[in-house]
Design an enzyme around this catalytic site. Structure first.
Site, PDB file in Angstrom:
ATOM      1  N   ILE A 179       0.846  -1.192   0.000  1.00 30.87           N
ATOM      2  CA  ILE A 179       0.000   0.000   0.000  1.00 30.87           C
ATOM      3  C   ILE A 179       0.882   1.243   0.000  1.00 30.87           C
ATOM      4  CG2 ILE A 179      -1.788   1.243   1.280  1.00 30.87           C
ATOM      5  CD1 ILE A 179      -2.399  -1.420   2.704  1.00 30.87           C
ATOM      6  N   ALA A 215       2.494   5.182  -1.770  1.00 29.91           N
ATOM      7  CA  ALA A 215       3.014   5.917  -2.916  1.00 29.91           C
ATOM      8  C   ALA A 215       4.049   5.122  -3.701  1.00 29.91           C
ATOM      9  CB  ALA A 215       3.615   7.248  -2.450  1.00 29.91           C
ATOM     10  N   ILE A 216       4.891   4.359  -3.021  1.00 30.91           N
ATOM     11  CA  ILE A 216       5.954   3.644  -3.730  1.00 30.91           C
ATOM     12  C   ILE A 216       5.406   2.540  -4.629  1.00 30.91           C
ATOM     13  CG2 ILE A 216       7.968   2.143  -3.431  1.00 30.91           C
ATOM     14  CD1 ILE A 216       8.786   3.942  -1.075  1.00 30.91           C
ATOM     15  N   GLU A 249      -1.482  -9.748  -1.559  1.00 28.61           N
ATOM     16  CA  GLU A 249      -2.456  -9.655  -0.479  1.00 28.61           C
ATOM     17  C   GLU A 249      -3.530  -8.638  -0.816  1.00 28.61           C
ATOM     18  OE1 GLU A 249      -0.549  -6.698   2.797  1.00 28.61           O
ATOM     19  OE2 GLU A 249       0.479  -8.581   2.476  1.00 28.61           O
ATOM     20  N   GLY A 299       1.726  -8.614   5.322  1.00 25.46           N
ATOM     21  CA  GLY A 299       2.120  -9.751   4.499  1.00 25.46           C
ATOM     22  C   GLY A 299       3.546  -9.693   4.002  1.00 25.46           C
TER      23      GLY A 299
END
Length: 431
Positions: free
Chosen positions: A215, A217-218, A237, A335
């Protein structure tokens, strides 16, 4: 009894449903954007009726009002992952944190953490009385299976996400109809640093790879640089809006996946209405329980699996801290390790730890030693590549001396001299 009769007999208001929660109960709330906010708000509104109700959650995307100081006698949050609504409560002793690999959480519900109540949000039933858990299957489906009491919010806004997301009306003890928009996660701001990191990560991804994306910006920045790639797949995931654009462009088509070819396989979803519309009744999207999706032995069955995750600090040995800043717990393992180890066992697989070289331009994230008290999330034995805006540092198969040199080369220039001095002190040789 027909499922329709059962449905009508168990239909009630949210107030009536939450009145069945007892003091001392363990209440598992559906994960992330699958949180049934209407039910949670009703529970908090009845706080005076409870004492010591344990609220178990992973990423909490709702208001998290049960974490407020005024409710500390009524509720105690127990998180597998801390966020903005729960960090201060944990730091101040009003909430707990339970370390666990994501793929092992469902097993806890049948062993050390039995479930009294599951609160979930589902689609309206189909003609067979089956409802979809929509954007949150992960640990949520097992919580329904194990709970003594299941309270379900029926929400027509919830997307339908495939055969492995289904539960029957007869599994629900309390049925509450309430239509409301599914919680959305706004797209992150992608700056020049994130773009540089994304480009470096993309350079490691080959045509036909299967991706796991975290999750933020990267991961979204990585997707910006994959538009010229071909036949990419998703076994992750979760995924967010950035994947939709590449799917619609045909870049992500899952054609070369060696496990579940043609399918997006994920455990949960976080994004905007665009994402939810894309997955709704999409036969190519399958949400499955996390003890399958994140199981390293399942992940490894995808050839050329590329795992991309972010972190807080990396020390010169290659140890990664991703969930705490010193003694302060700020998130959880999620995860990350599930996929790092799955990628390691995948034929042609790689894992990437990606992060800006500094925190707010002032503190180096590549450090001689992790901060005192920081948890080692991913061990030095597991780490494959580390990426910052300054380049790529390979660590697998590298000596401690080589690792340190590779990491210093991608540290922020302002901190390289002090890192080099540490290198010379530690290894008794010139950099």
């Amino acid at each position: 009894m027909s499922w329709k009769t059962y449905y009508d007999e168990h239909l009630m208001t949210a107030d009536a449903a939450v009145s069945r929660i007892q003091s001392g109960d363990r209440v598992v709330v559906a994960h992330a954007c699958g949180e049934p906010s209407h039910l949670v708000e009703a529970m908090v509104a009845h706080a005076d009726a409870y004492r010591d109700v344990e609220i178990v959650h992973m990423v909490a995307m709702g208001k998290g009002e049960y974490c407020k100081p005024e409710y500390q006698e009524n509720f105690r949050h127990n998180g597998f992952f801390l966020g903005s609504s729960s960090r201060s409560a944990a730091e101040e002793g009003r909430a707990d944190f339970t370390p666990s690999f994501f793929f092992e959480i469902p097993r806890l519900f049948s062993t050390t953490m039995p479930v009294d109540v599951a609160m979930v949000m589902v689609t309206p039933p189909d003609e067979n009385g089956m409802c979809s858990l929509g954007v949150s299957v992960d640990y949520t489906k097992e919580a329904v299976k194990q709970a003594k009491l299941v309270i379900a919010q029926i929400n027509p806004c919830m997307p339908w996400t495939g055969p492995h997301s289904l539960i029957s009306v007869e599994e629900m003890d309390c049925i509450v109809e309430h239509e409301a928009p599914v919680i959305e996660l706004a797209p992150p701001r992608i700056g020049e640093v994130e773009k540089a990191i994304g480009e470096h990560c993309a350079s490691l991804i080959q045509d036909g790879s299967t991706l796991q994306l975290g999750i933020g910006a990267i991961p979204d920045a990585v997707l910006l640089f994959l538009k010229e790639k071909k036949d990419l797949g998703i076994h992750s995931e979760m995924f967010s809006d950035g994947v939709v654009e590449l799917a619609e462009a045909g870049v992500i088509n899952n054609a070369k996946k060696t496990l579940h070819p043609g399918k997006f396989v994920v455990a949960f979803l976080m994004g905007t209405k665009r994402l939810y519309e894309f997955v709704n009744h999409n036969p190519d999207v399958e949400l499955r329980p996390v003890d399958y999706v994140n199981n390293p032995f399942v992940i490894a069955q995808n050839d050329n699996l590329v795992s991309i995750n972010s972190c807080v600090q990396v020390d010169l040995m290659g140890q990664v801290a991703s969930e705490s800043i010193g003694y302060k717990q700020i998130s959880g393992v999620g995860g990350q390790v599930d996929f790092v180890r799955g990628a390691s066992a995948s034929k042609g697989g790689i894992s990437i730890m990606a992060m800006p070289s500094t925190a707010k331009g002032k503190i180096s994230k590549i450090v001689p030693l992790l901060d005192e008290g920081a948890a080692v999330t991913t061990s030095r034995n597991d780490v494959d590549y580390v990426v910052t805006e300054y380049g790529v540092a390979p660590l697998k198969g590298q000596t401690l001396r080589q690792r340190a040199r590779n990491l210093i080369a991608i540290a922020h220039p302002d901190f390289r001299e002090e890192l080099k001095a540490e290198y010379e002190r530690r290894f008794h040789c010139a950099y």
